[in-house]
Scaffold this motif. Sequence first.
Motif, short mmCIF file in Angstrom:
data_model
loop_
_atom_site.label_atom_id
_atom_site.label_comp_id
_atom_site.label_asym_id
_atom_site.label_seq_id
_atom_site.Cartn_x
_atom_site.Cartn_y
_atom_site.Cartn_z
N GLU A 227 1.20 -1.02 3.01
CA GLU A 227 1.86 -0.15 2.04
C GLU A 227 0.97 0.09 0.83
O GLU A 227 0.92 1.20 0.29
CB GLU A 227 3.19 -0.76 1.60
CG GLU A 227 4.28 -0.53 2.60
CD GLU A 227 5.66 -0.75 2.00
OE1 GLU A 227 6.60 -0.78 2.78
OE2 GLU A 227 5.78 -0.88 0.77
N PHE A 228 0.27 -0.93 0.43
CA PHE A 228 -0.61 -0.78 -0.73
C PHE A 228 -1.69 0.27 -0.47
O PHE A 228 -1.94 1.16 -1.28
CB PHE A 228 -1.24 -2.13 -1.06
CG PHE A 228 -2.33 -2.04 -2.10
CD1 PHE A 228 -2.02 -1.84 -3.43
CD2 PHE A 228 -3.65 -2.14 -1.74
CE1 PHE A 228 -3.02 -1.74 -4.39
CE2 PHE A 228 -4.66 -2.05 -2.67
CZ PHE A 228 -4.34 -1.85 -4.01
N ILE A 229 -2.29 0.18 0.68
CA ILE A 229 -3.38 1.12 0.99
C ILE A 229 -2.83 2.53 1.17
O ILE A 229 -3.44 3.51 0.74
CB ILE A 229 -4.15 0.64 2.24
CG1 ILE A 229 -4.87 -0.67 1.92
CG2 ILE A 229 -5.15 1.70 2.70
CD1 ILE A 229 -5.50 -1.34 3.11
N ARG A 230 -1.69 2.62 1.79
CA ARG A 230 -1.09 3.96 1.96
C ARG A 230 -0.82 4.60 0.59
O ARG A 230 -1.06 5.79 0.40
CB ARG A 230 0.22 3.86 2.75
CG ARG A 230 0.00 3.54 4.21
CD ARG A 230 1.31 3.43 4.94
NE ARG A 230 1.92 4.73 5.15
CZ ARG A 230 3.14 4.91 5.63
NH1 ARG A 230 3.87 3.86 5.96
NH2 ARG A 230 3.63 6.11 5.80
N LEU A 231 -0.34 3.79 -0.33
CA LEU A 231 -0.05 4.33 -1.66
C LEU A 231 -1.35 4.68 -2.38
O LEU A 231 -1.43 5.70 -3.08
CB LEU A 231 0.77 3.32 -2.46
CG LEU A 231 1.54 3.90 -3.65
CD1 LEU A 231 2.53 4.96 -3.21
CD2 LEU A 231 2.28 2.79 -4.39
N GLN A 232 -2.34 3.85 -2.21
CA GLN A 232 -3.65 4.14 -2.80
C GLN A 232 -4.15 5.50 -2.32
O GLN A 232 -4.59 6.35 -3.11
CB GLN A 232 -4.67 3.07 -2.39
CG GLN A 232 -4.57 1.79 -3.16
CD GLN A 232 -5.43 1.82 -4.40
OE1 GLN A 232 -5.96 2.85 -4.77
NE2 GLN A 232 -5.55 0.68 -5.05
N LEU A 233 -4.13 5.70 -1.03
CA LEU A 233 -4.66 6.93 -0.47
C LEU A 233 -3.80 8.13 -0.83
O LEU A 233 -4.29 9.25 -0.96
CB LEU A 233 -4.77 6.80 1.06
CG LEU A 233 -5.79 5.78 1.55
CD1 LEU A 233 -5.71 5.64 3.07
CD2 LEU A 233 -7.19 6.17 1.14
#
Lengths: 175, 309
Positions: B214-220
């Motif tokens: 989820e963190f990476i998805r939000l980052q991207l």
Amino acid sequence: MAHNPAVADLESFLAERGEPLLRTAVLLTGSKEAGEDLLQAGLERLLRHWSAIDGDPEGYLRRTLYNLAADGWRRQRAWRRRLPLLQNETATTVADGTREVDTRDALIRLLVQLAPRQRAVIVARYWEQLSEAETAMVLGCSVGSVKASASRGLQRLRELSGTSTENDLAEEKTP
Amino acid sequence: MSTELEQQLRGAMERFTSDVRMPPGLALKAYRHRQKRRMTGRVAAAGCAATAVAGSLAIAGAAGAFGSAGGQPVQTAYTAYVVSHVQHALGARSQANLVQSSRTTFSAGTAVQPYGAASLQVSSRPGSPWQTGSLQDLRYHGRGRVSAFTASGQPVFDLGTTLGSSSLASVTVDYLNRTWWPAGISGLPPRPGPGPGASCGPQIQMRVGTGWAEFIRLQLKCGEFTVAGRQQLDGVNAIKIVSKQRTETFWVSPKSYLPVRLITSLGGVRQQSDFRWLAPTPANLAPLKVTVPAGFKQVPPPWQKAATG
């Protein structure tokens, strides 16, 4: 959205080997724009068979480019459309950018007037420095056919260059 | 034998192609043409927002719309293509059934300290007793474990979390003081769904209860990124994705599009996270369980003591 890792692999491959292939495509077609279109057409075929190609995408793509070009790819469209302009051009009649490219070298302008297969053989032999046997393999024809196409292509270039000299001199005088 | 005409021809070909350069994104154009469909340059908002679990692992990302205007549209489209696939891979049901495993290493002088029920404070504090060289992080279906180690491999702390529908329970084991404490949070708001509701604040934080995906998805989703070629990482010809501010760099697998590595450099802390996405076998799930070593003393959560004292 389609999920195709081959595209990323292909980008990586093109980053390394794309430029020489594009140069060949430009010579096979006679312009940068058409060269990019030809390369893109070749890439589409490469993508279609990506998973089945064993180790040498460049060889496959090169053969595809030559065969598309030799088979008169797009000749019913841009290629044939351009020829009358090249044959009848004056300094002011070409408004599509073709002249700007073609006047860079008279020989290239003559090259694009050859039959597609002759042009492909000339590019393979004198640009890529392929042997007659290698050219035959790339184009999928006999060595004899390569010899004949090269000979006729060079002869045609000599003929065209002889008649074009006067035109070139006339164009240079045109304001 | 080379004739004069052949030599002239060769020279003409050389001159004619001397300024030919490979345009970026031709493979993508070919793919798109072959598929006969159009793809937008912008990535669809596919991520779901992180839940409101308190605290954060302090990795920050710049907010802003994804995809730069102008510049190189083909490169932007290729970046969008890659990033959207990463988003898709991270959000896929198949990914949710994998054990997320990561190992994060820090630059020297970095302190990582448990805070709150499920939070970590990461900072550059060379004199702190919470010096941490690496973190091992495991996630699976709402369960998580973060284990901190010194640069020499000695355990610093373990933090085990279990996320419910509206609550979170945790156990922290402090190896420095040979203590442990349970903690919990109740009344958590429901997890927001995907779409514009996903929050892109000035600082994107990884919620301990939710994990890297989820963190990476939000980052991207919220940051501005560019694909910057390929790089070999542990035998993977990984795709490199760099943030505009160059504070985050991702590498993703070209086959699965799942992240392989993330490097962040922010606030004097450089951290590198290497990811593995494992099948939920008993062997891979077993390390999720936090065990309190014999002889460790249960204490109240230290932050309560700090708040009241």
